[in-house]
Motif scaffolding. Structure first.
Motif, PDB file in Angstrom:
ATOM      1  N   GLU A 303       1.576  -1.457  -0.080  1.00  0.00           N
ATOM      2  CA  GLU A 303      -0.007  -0.042  -0.257  1.00  0.00           C
ATOM      3  C   GLU A 303       0.932   1.081  -0.039  1.00  0.00           C
ATOM      4  O   GLU A 303       0.890   2.055  -0.611  1.00  0.00           O
ATOM      5  N   LEU A 304       1.951   1.492   1.033  1.00  0.00           N
ATOM      6  CA  LEU A 304       2.854   1.612   1.082  1.00  0.00           C
ATOM      7  C   LEU A 304       3.451   2.615  -0.249  1.00  0.00           C
ATOM      8  O   LEU A 304       3.372   3.915  -0.946  1.00  0.00           O
ATOM      9  N   VAL A 305       4.234   2.105  -1.076  1.00  0.00           N
ATOM     10  CA  VAL A 305       5.162   2.011  -2.878  1.00  0.00           C
ATOM     11  C   VAL A 305       4.004   2.363  -3.468  1.00  0.00           C
ATOM     12  O   VAL A 305       4.184   3.167  -4.457  1.00  0.00           O
ATOM     13  N   ARG A 306       2.724   1.758  -3.588  1.00  0.00           N
ATOM     14  CA  ARG A 306       1.590   2.471  -4.237  1.00  0.00           C
ATOM     15  C   ARG A 306       1.474   4.072  -3.918  1.00  0.00           C
ATOM     16  O   ARG A 306       1.532   4.720  -5.105  1.00  0.00           O
ATOM     17  N   TRP A 307       1.282   4.221  -2.864  1.00  0.00           N
ATOM     18  CA  TRP A 307       1.018   5.082  -2.915  1.00  0.00           C
ATOM     19  C   TRP A 307       2.342   6.566  -3.160  1.00  0.00           C
ATOM     20  O   TRP A 307       1.743   7.455  -3.401  1.00  0.00           O
ATOM     21  N   VAL A 308       3.268   6.167  -2.496  1.00  0.00           N
ATOM     22  CA  VAL A 308       4.604   6.919  -2.955  1.00  0.00           C
ATOM     23  C   VAL A 308       4.822   6.704  -4.244  1.00  0.00           C
ATOM     24  O   VAL A 308       4.564   7.542  -5.001  1.00  0.00           O
ATOM     25  N   SER A 309       4.421   5.897  -4.862  1.00  0.00           N
ATOM     26  CA  SER A 309       4.922   5.805  -6.337  1.00  0.00           C
ATOM     27  C   SER A 309       3.590   6.775  -7.208  1.00  0.00           C
ATOM     28  O   SER A 309       4.439   7.194  -8.197  1.00  0.00           O
ATOM     29  N   GLN A 310       3.033   6.955  -6.780  1.00  0.00           N
ATOM     30  CA  GLN A 310       1.524   8.273  -7.347  1.00  0.00           C
ATOM     31  C   GLN A 310       2.460   9.045  -7.227  1.00  0.00           C
ATOM     32  O   GLN A 310       2.415  10.276  -7.788  1.00  0.00           O
ATOM     33  N   VAL A 311       2.513   9.875  -6.447  1.00  0.00           N
ATOM     34  CA  VAL A 311       3.152  10.639  -5.987  1.00  0.00           C
ATOM     35  C   VAL A 311       4.614  11.491  -7.171  1.00  0.00           C
ATOM     36  O   VAL A 311       4.180  12.360  -7.781  1.00  0.00           O
TER      37      VAL A 311
END
Length: 315
Positions: A303-311
């Motif tokens: 979940e963290l990787v997904r959100w950070v990658s969107q940024v």
């Protein structure tokens, strides 16, 4: 007259068991007394509160802030048995290099001289808002993700709501910059307050709690907490309709706590329309990862990787 004097002597020399048990209890001090006289009170042990930076990164794209619940502190809550440091400090940095990793602590249960912290939920939330804003003064517009355990999720919700409607513009940055929230075993609904009050403090790690209700420090009631829940989820739905953050993921405990059962049920920890993810652990251990190979860690990291990658894509 002789009988009266005899009774008075007995009162001076005989201990009254009621008086002994009615004396205010004090927990053992964690630090030795450094004073010069025996009559001086030992110093009150400090509590690790406020923001602690676990990984700093000058060119970070995101801040990730961990918020513990009532039963822990900013480090031990996230530290597995047998480990010398928390997993946000040891396991996350190699996976998320361009992030600042923070952990936030608040005095939610330590008993000092027999008196628990009197801070209410709104006081803890206000401190979180102010401390985070101060920590981010050099990058107030940097996106932020929250990872909150148990009742720390309520502190987090209240802080975001306070930020959203705050009259001071600099304190509104937390709301404007929050892109994701991970709730881990947070009681979102149901009569959880009554359920928690029945749980022995020792079962949840509140070994220093003395003659205090588990939830007394919140100084609030179910109606006030329900209002927070309604206001928060109304805000989330409103943001979703506008295709705006934050995103939300709910983790729930799969195993019961020995002698207690499941502290927060799946029904209370998850919300319809949001991704529910299980962690095969009890309420206390669901946030203690000893290895990057544990399935719970991999699920949360995903979940963290997904959100950070969107940024990263937006930048």
């Amino acid at each position: 007259m002789d009988r009266i004097l005899t009774r008075l002597k007995r009162r001076k020399t005989t201990r009254d068991p009621l008086q002994e048990t009615s004396r205010p209890l004090t927990p053992p001090q964690e630090h030795t007394n450094t004073g010069t006289g025996p009559s001086e009170n030992p110093p009150i042990p400090s509590f690790p509160d406020g923001v602690k930076v676990l990984q700093d990164c000058p060119d970070a794209n995101v801040d990730i802030c961990f918020v513990h619940g009532l039963t822990g502190d900013r480090e031990s809550t996230w530290t597995a048995d047998g480990q010398s440091a928390s997993w946000p400090e040891t396991l996350l940095p190699p996976k998320l290099e361009k992030t600042r990793i923070l952990t936030y602590g608040y005095d939610a249960y330590i008993v000092r001289k027999g008196v628990a912290s009197s801070n209410r939920l709104i006081d803890h939330a206000t401190n979180l808002l102010n401390d985070l804003t101060t920590d981010r003064v050099n990058a107030p517009s940097r996106p932020i993700i929250f990872v909150a355990h148990s009742l720390g999720g309520l502190v987090c919700k209240q802080a975001i709501l306070l930020s959203r409607n705050h009259p001071e513009t600099h304190l509104r940055d937390i709301f404007n910059c929050t892109i994701g929230i991970i709730f881990m075993g947070t009681p979102h609904r149901g009569a959880w307050m009554a359920d928690w009050a029945k749980i022995p403090a020792s079962a949840l790690g509140l070994v220093k709690s003395i003659n205090k209700s588990l939830l007394e420090i919140l100084q609030t009631n179910d109606q006030a907490l329900e209002l927070i829940q309604v206001s928060f989820w109304s805000m989330i739905r409103e943001r979703q309709k506008a295709n705006q953050p934050p995103e939300v993921t709910c983790f729930f405990e799969e195993l019961p706590l020995p002698g207690v059962g499941k502290v927060v049920s799946k029904e209370s920890a998850t919300l319809e329309g949001y991704n529910p993810i299980t962690i095969r652990a009890n309420h206390r251990d669901m946030v203690k990862f000893a290895s990057a190979e544990e399935s719970g860690f991999k699920r949360l990291l995903g979940e963290l990787v997904r959100w950070v990658s969107q940024v990263g894509k937006e930048n």
